[in-house]
Design an enzyme around this catalytic site. Structure first.
Site, PDB file in Angstrom:
ATOM      1  N   LEU A   1       0.819  -1.212   0.000  1.00 54.99           N
ATOM      2  CA  LEU A   1       0.000   0.000   0.000  1.00 54.99           C
ATOM      3  C   LEU A   1       0.856   1.265   0.000  1.00 54.99           C
ATOM      4  O   LEU A   1       0.698   2.139  -0.855  1.00 54.99           O
ATOM      5  CB  LEU A   1      -0.936  -0.006   1.207  1.00 54.99           C
ATOM      6  CG  LEU A   1      -1.798   1.245   1.378  1.00 54.99           C
ATOM      7  CD1 LEU A   1      -2.766   1.399   0.222  1.00 54.99           C
ATOM      8  CD2 LEU A   1      -2.553   1.210   2.709  1.00 54.99           C
ATOM      9  N   ALA A   2       1.756   1.389   0.967  1.00 55.87           N
ATOM     10  CA  ALA A   2       2.563   2.610   1.063  1.00 55.87           C
ATOM     11  C   ALA A   2       3.436   2.796  -0.171  1.00 55.87           C
ATOM     12  O   ALA A   2       3.611   3.915  -0.662  1.00 55.87           O
ATOM     13  CB  ALA A   2       3.427   2.573   2.315  1.00 55.87           C
ATOM     14  N   ASP A   3       3.993   1.702  -0.682  1.00 56.31           N
ATOM     15  CA  ASP A   3       4.802   1.793  -1.896  1.00 56.31           C
ATOM     16  C   ASP A   3       3.972   2.286  -3.072  1.00 56.31           C
ATOM     17  O   ASP A   3       4.434   3.107  -3.873  1.00 56.31           O
ATOM     18  CB  ASP A   3       5.401   0.430  -2.226  1.00 56.31           C
ATOM     19  CG  ASP A   3       6.662   0.138  -1.431  1.00 56.31           C
ATOM     20  OD1 ASP A   3       7.589   0.959  -1.470  1.00 56.31           O
ATOM     21  OD2 ASP A   3       6.717  -0.912  -0.768  1.00 56.31           O
ATOM     22  N   SER A   4       2.771   1.764  -3.205  1.00 58.87           N
ATOM     23  CA  SER A   4       1.927   2.148  -4.345  1.00 58.87           C
ATOM     24  C   SER A   4       1.498   3.606  -4.256  1.00 58.87           C
ATOM     25  O   SER A   4       1.473   4.316  -5.273  1.00 58.87           O
ATOM     26  CB  SER A   4       0.695   1.236  -4.397  1.00 58.87           C
ATOM     27  OG  SER A   4       1.073  -0.106  -4.571  1.00 58.87           O
TER      28      SER A   4
ATOM     29  N   ALA B   1       4.418   5.597  -5.212  1.00 62.42           N
ATOM     30  CA  ALA B   1       4.636   5.547  -6.660  1.00 62.42           C
ATOM     31  C   ALA B   1       3.778   6.580  -7.379  1.00 62.42           C
ATOM     32  O   ALA B   1       4.248   7.283  -8.280  1.00 62.42           O
ATOM     33  CB  ALA B   1       4.336   4.151  -7.189  1.00 62.42           C
TER      34      ALA B   1
END
Length: 395
Positions: free
Chosen positions: A166-169, A172
């Site tokens: 979630l945090a990565d997306s 991004a």
């Protein structure tokens, strides 16, 4: 039709997952993305999750629309080749720990001296400065430190992490937005700049007004499970055939329609029913009313009745339902991509539709280093030079 980012050249040096996904988003709308991987240590996403015939499926999504080359940036030949690539690039995306590029002689002074219009995009867990800058950083840590985990889960249960990046997306999406913002600034100034993206920050932004609430009221949002402190009924409910549906009543008019539908119109005249917060304080009563009504009907029956009443409801899908849903099919949300290694692949389409300059998936993730010789030849390296780099271990 032309693509809006067709003149953009991006060097993707990043791994797992925010930086590479931002590069994918740019590639989906026409940017030429060159994925740079270590010759002997491919991007870890190639080995994440299930594989088919030894080919990682996550990479097919994350590596789409990218040309795949190998370079050892810590080797002299790899460093020099990267500088030559950067000279004609618009954007470099990297996620090494702060100081790593500098150690290799590839920091901002060297890159900007090669190309003053370059946008260097640095995606790390904690940013380029501060007491945590040199810590290893992953999306899971951002989900914990942002406050997301603290408000997720049942009131009497532990803080809950999402079962996906979630945090990565979110980071991004923010990174792709930052790149386009920096490019717009470059169009006005003629100069490049450095983007400092800390993964702990974008997820904090999407969590809403929690900092304001605490700053002004000392209020700390608790875990409430599927319920909300702002409105009710708002929950998931089990149907007679064992399925689940989600109901939302953010608008007062929708809340009234739902309660009339389930046969409890007398609740509407209660003083507490007139506000979302008041309804949330009586969530037990409202959940009993709505949940009991839904429990006596199949998912299809409940959905049909809610839609006829113009009340907000949605089925709780797993991926099998998503793949078969007629709305997703109408939008081509999950499209088919022909892949030389695995044949037809169904994956998420580009993020949005543009009427005049749409994006597209031109190919899925390429094999490790598949485009090295082609890219370096286009760069002007001769066959013997490429051979020498390969012999030296730089490719």
């Amino acid at each position: 039709m032309t693509t809006p980012l067709r003149d953009l050249r991006v060097l993707d040096l990043a791994t797992l997952f925010a930086g590479p996904l931002a590069a994918t988003m740019l590639g989906d709308f026409g940017a030429e993305v060159i994925k740079v991987e270590h010759p002997r240590r491919p991007d870890p996403s190639r080995g994440h999750g299930p594989a088919k015939d030894g080919v990682g499926l996550w990479w097919k999504l994350l590596g789409r629309n990218k040309r795949a080359i190998t370079l050892d940036l810590s080797a002299p030949g790899g460093r020099d080749t990267l500088l030559r690539l950067a000279a004609s690039a618009d954007v470099v995306i990297e996620n090494f720990r702060p100081g790593t590029l500098e150690k290799w002689g590839l920091g901002w002074p060297e890159l900007s001296a090669t190309n003053s219009e370059l946008i260097l995009t640095r995606v790390t867990g904690f940013g380029q400065s501060g007491p945590y800058a040199h810590r290893p950083g992953f999306g899971t840590l951002a989900e914990a430190m942002s406050g997301f985990a603290a408000v997720t889960g049942e009131p009497d249960g532990p803080p809950t992490l999402p079962p996906f990046g979630l945090a990565d997306s979110i980071a991004a999406l923010a990174t792709a937005y930052a790149v386009l913002t920096a490019l717009t600034a470059r169009a006005a100034t003629g100069r490049g700049q450095v983007i400092d993206m800390a993964i702990i920050e974008p997820i904090l932004t999407v969590l809403g007004p929690q900092p304001l609430w605490y700053d002004q009221l000392g209020y700390v949002q608790p875990r409430t499970g599927n319920r909300s402190r702002n409105n009710a009924p708002r929950n998931t409910y089990r149907t007679a055939d064992g399925s689940w549906v989600a109901v939302s009543t953010s608008a007062q008019s929708v809340a009234e329609r739902v309660i009339r539908l389930v046969g409890r119109a007398e609740l509407i005249v209660e003083p507490w029913f007139t506000t979302g917060a008041g309804r949330a304080e009586h969530a037990d009563v409202l959940d009993d009313a709505v949940g009991g009504w839904i429990a006596r009907r199949t998912r299809e029956e409940a959905m049909a009745a809610f839609e006829k009443a113009e009340a907000a409801i949605a089925p709780v899908y797993d991926i099998r339902d998503v793949m078969a849903d007629p709305q997703y099919r109408a939008l081509d949300t999950l499209t088919t991509v022909d892949d030389p290694e695995l044949g037809p692949l169904r994956m998420q389409n580009v993020l949005f539709r543009l009427s005049e300059t749409p994006g597209s998936i031109r190919w899925a993730g390429r094999p490790h280093g598949a485009d090295t010789e082609a890219v370096l030849t286009e760069l002007g390296l001769s066959g013997p030079e490429i051979t020498a780099l390969r012999t030296a271990g730089a490719l």
